[in-house]
Design a protein around this motif. Sequence first.
Motif, PDB file in Angstrom:
ATOM      1  N   ALA A   5       0.838  -1.194   0.000  1.00 50.03           N
ATOM      2  CA  ALA A   5       0.000   0.000   0.000  1.00 50.03           C
ATOM      3  C   ALA A   5       0.873   1.245   0.000  1.00 50.03           C
ATOM      4  CB  ALA A   5      -0.898   0.007   1.243  1.00 50.03           C
ATOM      5  N   VAL A   6       0.260   2.346  -0.376  1.00 47.71           N
ATOM      6  CA  VAL A   6       0.857   3.657  -0.171  1.00 47.71           C
ATOM      7  C   VAL A   6      -0.086   4.403   0.758  1.00 47.71           C
ATOM      8  CG1 VAL A   6       1.664   5.805  -1.220  1.00 47.71           C
ATOM      9  CG2 VAL A   6       1.957   3.629  -2.449  1.00 47.71           C
ATOM     10  N   PHE A   7       0.423   4.714   1.946  1.00 41.80           N
ATOM     11  CA  PHE A   7      -0.333   5.485   2.931  1.00 41.80           C
ATOM     12  C   PHE A   7      -0.118   6.961   2.640  1.00 41.80           C
ATOM     13  CE2 PHE A   7       0.559   1.488   5.122  1.00 41.80           C
ATOM     14  CZ  PHE A   7      -0.700   1.171   5.623  1.00 41.80           C
ATOM     15  N   ASP A 104      -5.116  11.239  24.683  1.00 42.02           N
ATOM     16  CA  ASP A 104      -3.876  10.753  24.111  1.00 42.02           C
ATOM     17  C   ASP A 104      -4.186   9.357  23.585  1.00 42.02           C
ATOM     18  OD1 ASP A 104      -1.279  10.497  23.345  1.00 42.02           O
ATOM     19  OD2 ASP A 104      -0.454  10.369  25.365  1.00 42.02           O
ATOM     20  N   CYS A 105      -4.472   9.256  22.313  1.00 41.35           N
ATOM     21  CA  CYS A 105      -4.992   8.028  21.713  1.00 41.35           C
ATOM     22  C   CYS A 105      -3.893   7.253  20.988  1.00 41.35           C
ATOM     23  CB  CYS A 105      -6.111   8.383  20.739  1.00 41.35           C
ATOM     24  SG  CYS A 105      -5.497   9.418  19.379  1.00 41.35           S
ATOM     25  N   LEU A 106      -4.258   6.117  20.486  1.00 39.55           N
ATOM     26  CA  LEU A 106      -3.334   5.301  19.705  1.00 39.55           C
ATOM     27  C   LEU A 106      -3.423   5.591  18.207  1.00 39.55           C
ATOM     28  CD1 LEU A 106      -3.793   1.874  21.525  1.00 39.55           C
ATOM     29  CD2 LEU A 106      -1.951   3.555  21.807  1.00 39.55           C
ATOM     30  N   CYS A 107      -4.462   6.347  17.795  1.00 42.70           N
ATOM     31  CA  CYS A 107      -4.641   6.566  16.358  1.00 42.70           C
ATOM     32  C   CYS A 107      -3.911   7.813  15.843  1.00 42.70           C
ATOM     33  CB  CYS A 107      -6.125   6.622  15.986  1.00 42.70           C
ATOM     34  SG  CYS A 107      -7.134   7.802  16.880  1.00 42.70           S
ATOM     35  N   ARG A 108      -3.672   8.797  16.689  1.00 48.55           N
ATOM     36  CA  ARG A 108      -3.056  10.043  16.225  1.00 48.55           C
ATOM     37  C   ARG A 108      -1.582   9.823  15.875  1.00 48.55           C
ATOM     38  NH1 ARG A 108      -3.903  15.327  15.926  1.00 48.55           N
ATOM     39  NH2 ARG A 108      -2.155  16.727  16.260  1.00 48.55           N
ATOM     40  N   LYS A 109      -1.219  10.145  14.633  1.00 45.75           N
ATOM     41  CA  LYS A 109       0.189  10.056  14.242  1.00 45.75           C
ATOM     42  C   LYS A 109       0.996  10.999  15.139  1.00 45.75           C
ATOM     43  CE  LYS A 109      -1.125  11.128  10.109  1.00 45.75           C
ATOM     44  NZ  LYS A 109      -1.107  11.660   8.768  1.00 45.75           N
ATOM     45  N   PRO A 110       2.122  10.574  15.648  1.00 48.13           N
ATOM     46  CA  PRO A 110       2.990   9.506  15.165  1.00 48.13           C
ATOM     47  C   PRO A 110       2.651   8.103  15.653  1.00 48.13           C
ATOM     48  CG  PRO A 110       4.084  10.628  16.958  1.00 48.13           C
ATOM     49  CD  PRO A 110       2.784  11.352  16.709  1.00 48.13           C
ATOM     50  N   MET A 114      -4.045   4.141  13.033  1.00 42.64           N
ATOM     51  CA  MET A 114      -4.727   4.166  11.737  1.00 42.64           C
ATOM     52  C   MET A 114      -4.095   3.156  10.774  1.00 42.64           C
ATOM     53  SD  MET A 114      -5.623   8.193  11.074  1.00 42.64           S
ATOM     54  CE  MET A 114      -4.076   8.912  11.630  1.00 42.64           C
ATOM     55  N   LEU A 115      -2.776   3.087  10.776  1.00 38.38           N
ATOM     56  CA  LEU A 115      -2.077   2.145   9.904  1.00 38.38           C
ATOM     57  C   LEU A 115      -2.340   0.706  10.338  1.00 38.38           C
ATOM     58  CD1 LEU A 115      -0.121   4.885  10.173  1.00 38.38           C
ATOM     59  CD2 LEU A 115       1.185   3.563   8.547  1.00 38.38           C
ATOM     60  N   ASP A 116      -2.360   0.478  11.657  1.00 42.42           N
ATOM     61  CA  ASP A 116      -2.655  -0.862  12.170  1.00 42.42           C
ATOM     62  C   ASP A 116      -4.044  -1.324  11.736  1.00 42.42           C
ATOM     63  OD1 ASP A 116      -0.195  -1.042  13.527  1.00 42.42           O
ATOM     64  OD2 ASP A 116      -1.042  -0.168  15.357  1.00 42.42           O
ATOM     65  N   SER A 117      -5.016  -0.435  11.861  1.00 45.43           N
ATOM     66  CA  SER A 117      -6.387  -0.778  11.451  1.00 45.43           C
ATOM     67  C   SER A 117      -6.447  -1.105   9.972  1.00 45.43           C
ATOM     68  CB  SER A 117      -7.344   0.372  11.770  1.00 45.43           C
ATOM     69  OG  SER A 117      -7.471   0.540  13.156  1.00 45.43           O
ATOM     70  N   GLN A 140       7.403   9.361  11.381  1.00 43.61           N
ATOM     71  CA  GLN A 140       7.584   8.541  12.581  1.00 43.61           C
ATOM     72  C   GLN A 140       6.589   7.383  12.638  1.00 43.61           C
ATOM     73  OE1 GLN A 140       7.268  11.828  15.325  1.00 43.61           O
ATOM     74  NE2 GLN A 140       9.478  11.822  15.726  1.00 43.61           N
ATOM     75  N   ALA A 141       5.371   7.615  12.214  1.00 48.46           N
ATOM     76  CA  ALA A 141       4.369   6.539  12.204  1.00 48.46           C
ATOM     77  C   ALA A 141       4.806   5.414  11.266  1.00 48.46           C
ATOM     78  CB  ALA A 141       3.004   7.081  11.796  1.00 48.46           C
ATOM     79  N   GLY A 142       5.258   5.779  10.086  1.00 47.19           N
ATOM     80  CA  GLY A 142       5.719   4.770   9.136  1.00 47.19           C
ATOM     81  C   GLY A 142       6.956   4.034   9.609  1.00 47.19           C
ATOM     82  N   GLN A 143       7.854   4.755  10.276  1.00 51.09           N
ATOM     83  CA  GLN A 143       9.070   4.116  10.782  1.00 51.09           C
ATOM     84  C   GLN A 143       8.748   3.088  11.866  1.00 51.09           C
ATOM     85  OE1 GLN A 143      11.257   7.663  11.865  1.00 51.09           O
ATOM     86  NE2 GLN A 143      12.502   7.544  10.011  1.00 51.09           N
TER      87      GLN A 143
END
Length: 184
Positions: A5-7, A104-110, A114-117, A140-143
């Motif tokens: 994929a390309v995010f 302070d959630c798990l979905c907000r980048k970094p 969202m990528l996990d889902s 940072q999210a992608g890394q």
Amino acid sequence: MATAAVFLDRDGVINKDKGYVSQIDDFEFIDGSIEAMQLLKAHGYLLVVITNQSGIARGYYTEEEFMTLTEWMDWSLADRGVDLDGIYYCPHHPGKGIGDYKQDCLCRKPNTGMLDSAGKELDIDFANSYLVGDKLSDIQAGQKLQLKANYLVSTGKVLCEKGAEAADGVFTDLLSVAKAIVNG
């Protein structure tokens, strides 16, 4: 079988970042972004939008307004031969959110929520996937998920030195990134 994929971050990558874009009249595709997505789709990549939307958390616009704009964007792209495979957004902000949106959630980048889902729902091959963003938190999210490459474009936020150093490459726009990805 997992697919690459390309995010894509939204504001500053797909459309001009005019600050908390929430209305159709304010949404303007960046030159070449549609062509870039057409090229990536033609080469078999899933296209997944991942976007922090702190304007919802701050009370600048509602989730319903965001969804209306998102549906319009999705249909506009479909009319041009680009079918997005997923659109994920984070409506939270840890410090400036209002009510339930202040977290302070798990979905907000970094963070990678969202990528996990997307990875689970779309069976994404992270090791052969890319991320395109316009700021350090995108990279940072992608890394964290060890994507194949994480790229910055200069069509969004002013590039910070840390972001440019962390990225696997800095490009002028999404079309330049797409050409580099498909040409290996």
